[in-house]
Design an enzyme around this catalytic site. Sequence first.
Site, PDB file in Angstrom:
ATOM      1  N   HIS A  73       2.459   6.386  -2.888  1.00 17.17           N
ATOM      2  CA  HIS A  73       2.591   7.843  -2.946  1.00 17.17           C
ATOM      3  C   HIS A  73       2.510   8.421  -4.365  1.00 17.17           C
ATOM      4  O   HIS A  73       2.109   9.584  -4.512  1.00 17.17           O
ATOM      5  CB  HIS A  73       3.900   8.269  -2.286  1.00 17.17           C
ATOM      6  CG  HIS A  73       3.856   8.176  -0.782  1.00 17.17           C
ATOM      7  ND1 HIS A  73       4.630   7.274  -0.068  1.00 17.17           N
ATOM      8  CD2 HIS A  73       3.131   8.852   0.136  1.00 17.17           C
ATOM      9  CE1 HIS A  73       4.381   7.410   1.218  1.00 17.17           C
ATOM     10  NE2 HIS A  73       3.474   8.359   1.374  1.00 17.17           N
ATOM     11  N   TYR A 125       0.815  -1.214   0.000  1.00 19.27           N
ATOM     12  CA  TYR A 125       0.000   0.000   0.000  1.00 19.27           C
ATOM     13  C   TYR A 125       0.855   1.272   0.000  1.00 19.27           C
ATOM     14  O   TYR A 125       0.321   2.365   0.231  1.00 19.27           O
ATOM     15  CB  TYR A 125      -0.959   0.017   1.191  1.00 19.27           C
ATOM     16  CG  TYR A 125      -2.382  -0.357   0.828  1.00 19.27           C
ATOM     17  CD1 TYR A 125      -3.086   0.380  -0.125  1.00 19.27           C
ATOM     18  CD2 TYR A 125      -3.020  -1.440   1.403  1.00 19.27           C
ATOM     19  CE1 TYR A 125      -4.380   0.052  -0.477  1.00 19.27           C
ATOM     20  CE2 TYR A 125      -4.325  -1.773   1.061  1.00 19.27           C
ATOM     21  CZ  TYR A 125      -4.997  -1.021   0.119  1.00 19.27           C
ATOM     22  OH  TYR A 125      -6.284  -1.346  -0.235  1.00 19.27           O
TER      23      TYR A 125
END
Length: 625
Positions: free
Chosen positions: A391, A388
């Site tokens: 960015h 996850y």
Amino acid sequence: MSRQRRAARRSPAGYRSSLPWRIVTGGAQFLDRRIGWDRLPVPPGLATLLGLRVGLRRRNLHDTGRLPSVGPPDPAPPSERHRVDRTADGSHNDLGDPRMGMAGTRFGRNIPLDRIAPATPEDVLSRPSPREVSRMLLTREAMTPAESVNSLVAAWLQFMIRDWFSHGTSPTDRPWEVPLLDDDPWPERPMRIMRTPDDPTRDPAAPAGTPDTRINVSSHWWDASQIYGSNETEQRLMRTGERGRVRLWDDERSPFPSDPSRDPSRVPGFWLGLAMMQNLFAREHNAICDHLHGAYPSWGDEELFQRARLVNAALLAKIHTVEWTPAVISHPTTVTAMHANWWGLAGERVHRLFGRISGSEVVSGIPGGRTDHYGVPYSLTEEFVAVYRMHPLIRDEWPLRSAADDGTLRHCTLRDISGPGALKVLETTDMADLLYSFGTLHPGLVTLHNFPRFLQEFERPDGRLQDLAATDILRSRELGVPRYNEFRRLLRLKPPGSFAELTDDPEWARQIELLYDGDLEKVDLMVGLYAERRPAGFAFSDTAFRIFVLMASRRLNSDRFFTEYYTPEVYSRAGLAWIDDNSMITVLLRHHPELRTALAGLTNAFVPWRTAGQPLDDSQGCGSV
């Protein structure tokens, strides 16, 4: 009875070893390797994903709780309220194991515990250093957009992550010291990156070689703790004490909190997108309270708060499952699969007409079905955290426009809308205009050479400068997450045999090979995830998707408030109807009806919105309105 044995007893008999399931998993792996699930028609593609999930449940859930431990302390004794209310810290979700998934418990793993590499300086700081990877492979020159979605996907993701996991505040002593090349302009030499906090529950007498563990300071459950807090003190502070409602910044007018010590903009990672989502779903909680008060006027503050929290958390889980995820992985097979996770293959229409028609999650979905930990106590995992790290979804440039006429309001950079600057923008810009701007701007694609420049030179609230791209690379090494090829092997995926097989971009293959000195086994997980070919419609990689196949359903399967306790007796009939009847679009329109034109004709709020069609003028600075 041990925690592991209690969890195993809740797993369906024979699920892991029966011949039919071995055939299913073996066939799925064969089809996936020979053809690829994403190249199959939807029905066999779905069957393949189902088989892969079964295999992942069998082999990729590993419990760090069985390693030597000195805590955490036992939660408060159970009460009758624990049966029907979520606790602030996530304890008592599993009534037989009250610690499971609570704040302060360990992250699990999706790899065998004996494959967790120790965090030695030789490995964490090995060539190429995290800073070299950041500079050479991640730096964004011009943003590569993800054109099928809008920038609410980035805001939403961080909003969810604030609920799911946090390693806590890093200590300032013993930082990792990252060596820099002579031409590196970084102002501090060497670069210092703070370590992940140690696990306070680790037994100091544990044998040498015991794998490292870390704790999640947030609750592991999907319980909207980013809104409601992770302990009783936080929860009391955010409640008004009237009709179950929660506080909105300064009486719903100014975003600035009255108490400077509670200023959210001083927390690292705070930015405009996160503030917008927090604001929207705090308001949604209060709307749910008003709805429940109308249906059940005798309910007091506590009952209204607890039912509204359950409903709001479930609505967030539903939106993530059937709207956000299908938007960012919009392959026809995965869209169908994610809807089936919530409603089953029978579909939403059958659910609305008849409710659950089967005990099978495949037929009728996970909500309302059987609670199942698949033999391993529930927790989120370090591998889930690692994949996850997305960015690149965040833009550097943020032109803000009017929802009324698409006219330019101001042009902001990511620096302008981060930290305290985000609150200034919130104070001077209508929320509908901010939502409209996010809804009409593409995010970045999760790929190489697309990391936000601002986040490579991010100034933290404490004044320290940080390269988040280098930090992301270092974190996976520090936490013992395998490098890319080994990660794929442990998920039973074929690793690339050459740099040319790693990516379909020949220039990227050359750059990666040069940076890693021709050693394919050293390629960092994040580099491989960002470089590999993506299935059609995907904003991120197929390898990362394998962790989601496992963990996205597990977060629902293990939580009794999404399974056996997802009932009218716990949620109320009005509460369950609210979840069924609402979506991200209805939430947006309830609180900002002026967005109706922008959302007209859409069925998913995370795809690009309609614009008024006026040309964009970026000439004004962020200080100009």
